[in-house]
Design an enzyme around this catalytic site. Structure first.
Site, PDB file in Angstrom:
ATOM      1  N   TYR A  21      -9.987  -4.763  16.711  1.00 38.83           N
ATOM      2  CA  TYR A  21      -9.697  -5.826  15.590  1.00 38.83           C
ATOM      3  C   TYR A  21     -10.553  -7.363  15.461  1.00 38.83           C
ATOM      4  CZ  TYR A  21      -8.335  -6.710  10.759  1.00 38.83           C
ATOM      5  OH  TYR A  21      -8.362  -6.679   9.266  1.00 38.83           O
ATOM      6  N   ASN A  40      -6.802   7.418  -2.128  1.00 39.74           N
ATOM      7  CA  ASN A  40      -5.705   7.634  -1.633  1.00 39.74           C
ATOM      8  C   ASN A  40      -5.875   6.738  -1.096  1.00 39.74           C
ATOM      9  OD1 ASN A  40      -7.465   8.720   0.029  1.00 39.74           O
ATOM     10  ND2 ASN A  40      -5.801   9.697   0.813  1.00 39.74           N
ATOM     11  N   GLY A  72      -4.270   2.714   0.327  1.00 38.95           N
ATOM     12  CA  GLY A  72      -3.589   1.563   0.175  1.00 38.95           C
ATOM     13  C   GLY A  72      -4.572   0.849  -0.711  1.00 38.95           C
ATOM     14  N   VAL A  73      -5.406   0.546  -0.345  1.00 38.14           N
ATOM     15  CA  VAL A  73      -6.638  -0.066  -1.474  1.00 38.14           C
ATOM     16  C   VAL A  73      -6.779   0.471  -2.679  1.00 38.14           C
ATOM     17  CG1 VAL A  73      -8.390  -1.271  -1.491  1.00 38.14           C
ATOM     18  CG2 VAL A  73      -7.417  -1.832   0.135  1.00 38.14           C
ATOM     19  N   ARG A 123      -9.097  19.007   0.936  1.00 38.59           N
ATOM     20  CA  ARG A 123      -7.915  18.722   1.864  1.00 38.59           C
ATOM     21  C   ARG A 123      -6.860  19.499   1.308  1.00 38.59           C
ATOM     22  NH1 ARG A 123      -5.924  13.318   2.197  1.00 38.59           N
ATOM     23  NH2 ARG A 123      -7.627  13.126   1.340  1.00 38.59           N
ATOM     24  N   TYR A 139     -15.429  -2.689   2.514  1.00 37.97           N
ATOM     25  CA  TYR A 139     -14.388  -3.292   3.150  1.00 37.97           C
ATOM     26  C   TYR A 139     -14.154  -2.735   3.861  1.00 37.97           C
ATOM     27  CZ  TYR A 139     -11.726  -0.648   0.066  1.00 37.97           C
ATOM     28  OH  TYR A 139     -10.740   1.227  -0.495  1.00 37.97           O
ATOM     29  N   PHE A 172     -16.398  -7.085   2.272  1.00 36.07           N
ATOM     30  CA  PHE A 172     -15.638  -7.972   2.002  1.00 36.07           C
ATOM     31  C   PHE A 172     -13.913  -8.591   2.959  1.00 36.07           C
ATOM     32  CE2 PHE A 172     -11.281  -8.672  -0.286  1.00 36.07           C
ATOM     33  CZ  PHE A 172     -11.059 -10.079  -0.520  1.00 36.07           C
ATOM     34  N   TRP A 173     -13.588  -9.422   3.604  1.00 34.78           N
ATOM     35  CA  TRP A 173     -12.470  -8.884   4.460  1.00 34.78           C
ATOM     36  C   TRP A 173     -11.612  -9.740   3.281  1.00 34.78           C
ATOM     37  CZ3 TRP A 173     -13.444 -11.606   9.695  1.00 34.78           C
ATOM     38  CH2 TRP A 173     -12.165 -11.076  10.290  1.00 34.78           C
ATOM     39  N   LYS A 182       1.960   5.502   3.439  1.00 38.09           N
ATOM     40  CA  LYS A 182       1.956   4.202   4.455  1.00 38.09           C
ATOM     41  C   LYS A 182       3.203   4.462   4.949  1.00 38.09           C
ATOM     42  CE  LYS A 182      -0.352   0.876   2.996  1.00 38.09           C
ATOM     43  NZ  LYS A 182      -0.673   1.047   4.288  1.00 38.09           N
TER      44      LYS A 182
END
Length: 380
Positions: A99, A198, A200-201, A223, A290, A315-316, A375
């Site tokens: 990261y 699908n 989280g964002v 899927r 992102y 975008f971050w 999640k």
């Protein structure tokens, strides 16, 4: 402008997401500032527990549950009992060492979560015991039972929202909110398109768009349980859910008989998915990237630039927070708008699997499996 965005999102009849024209400068990657962490061999019933890693590598191999030394409470510090913390892709990347921001080692994992204030230093004025807090920025190290943190590293959140909503508030919903607000002037009736819907964002984008009167076209990978996933996203407020293969088919034009072509595309995949999604943008539309889950570059046909004048942006959320570190009014307006949506039932936590801290290995393994839409949440 931020107040306007918050007021519109709170509106009951014709909510909108407004353009606040955030300008993103080149990203610099200083080390994440985090509280000092040292492993210790104190009794488990007195020492806080945390998921510590002392070197970078695959999470299952380097993360260990250990007793942590708790620093003495300083005048400007806050003693926090953590309640719940999710495992996000960025958390995994930080542990792997890939990261852009890395915490000094050894480090406690986790950049997001919610905790309850137990005690405050004598110079802390904005927080009191019993308040709920979330990280103000990345690198806090939330995968622990208790911690002592500088007041400036925490944001107060209302305790009348569900704990899972609070635990997952500071990353995905904020990212979704900013991308919908900052790049295009969207009005009710406009449409957006996004891949990895699908995620989280993605789930937050669907709900915030619906609350704002914005139509959403949501792209997911094919899927085995696709019908179940489509049903769940439609229940959140999605207008259309399609597979990446559908993006390339002539049947896409049927969608645009009832809604306009999107002004905004949100991309966190890359590769062919991005190229095909871009083809459906309006002229002068914007694609915001992102993430890059496919680990493939964004490929754009020359014709998209010349004949349709599309715009490509990045975008971050971490960068946005750095740019607005001294603009607490903007941060507060965003958090208030999101909490109002939560209270009205228009924004819920993503699909979650709750596990006690001691089951962290299973949680880390499950979050890295393909096609997992749930999640992993550590209960602390």
């Amino acid at each position: 402008m931020q107040r306007a965005a918050a007021r519109v999102l709170r509106g009951a009849r014709t909510p909108q997401v407004l353009n606040s024209s955030v300008r993103t400068p080149p990203v610099r990657t200083p080390p994440v500032r985090s509280p000092p962490v040292r492993a210790r061999s104190a009794p488990a019933d007195t020492a806080p527990l945390g998921l510590l890693y002392e070197r970078h590598g695959e999470p299952a191999a380097v993360v260990q549950l250990k007793d942590l030394e708790e620093p003495k409470l300083g005048d400007c510090d806050v003693h926090v009992k953590m309640l719940a913390a999710p495992i996000n892709p960025a958390d995994i990347n930080m542990i792997q060492g890939t990261y852009p921001l890395l915490s000094p080692l050894p480090a406690v994992g986790g950049n997001e979560g919610v905790g309850e204030v137990l005690e405050v230093g004598r110079r802390v004025a904005a927080l009191k015991p019993g308040d709920w807090v979330i990280p103000a920025d990345a690198g806090l190290g939330t995968w622990r039972t208790r911690g002592v943190f500088p007041e400036e590293m925490l944001l107060k959140v209302p305790s009348d929202i569900p704990v899972l909503c609070a635990a997952t508030l500071s990353v995905n919903p904020c990212t979704a909110f900013r991308m919908l607000a900052d790049f295009e002037s969207l009005v009710p009736g406009d449409s957006i398109i996004q891949n990895a819907a699908n995620s989280g964002v993605g789930q937050a984008v669907i709900q915030i768009a619906r609350a704002s009167g914005i139509k959403s076209i949501n792209v997911v990978r094919n899927r085995p349980d696709l019908p179940k996933l489509v049903e769940r996203l439609m229940a959140l407020g999605a207008d259309h859910v399609i597979t990446e293969e559908m993006l390339r088919k002539p049947e896409m034009k049927d969608i645009f008989k009832s809604i306009p072509r999107p002004k905004l595309a949100l991309n966190c995949v890359g590769g062919k998915s991005t190229t095909e999604m871009l083809r459906h943008l309006q002229p002068k539309g914007t694609m915001v990237t992102y993430g890059g889950m496919a680990k493939q570059p964004v490929m754009v046909p020359v014709s998209a630039f010349i004949f349709r004048d599309v715009r490509l942006r990045g975008f971050w959320m971490t960068q946005w927070r750095k740019e607005h570190a001294q603009d607490q009014e903007s941060v507060a307006a965003m958090m208030e708008a999101l909490c109002q949506l939560i209270r009205r039932g228009q924004l819920t936590a993503p699909a979650c699997t709750e596990l006690p801290l001691q089951h962290y290995r299973a949680a880390l393994q499950d979050c890295m499996k393909p096609f997992v839409s749930s999640k992993q949440i550590l209960l602390l």
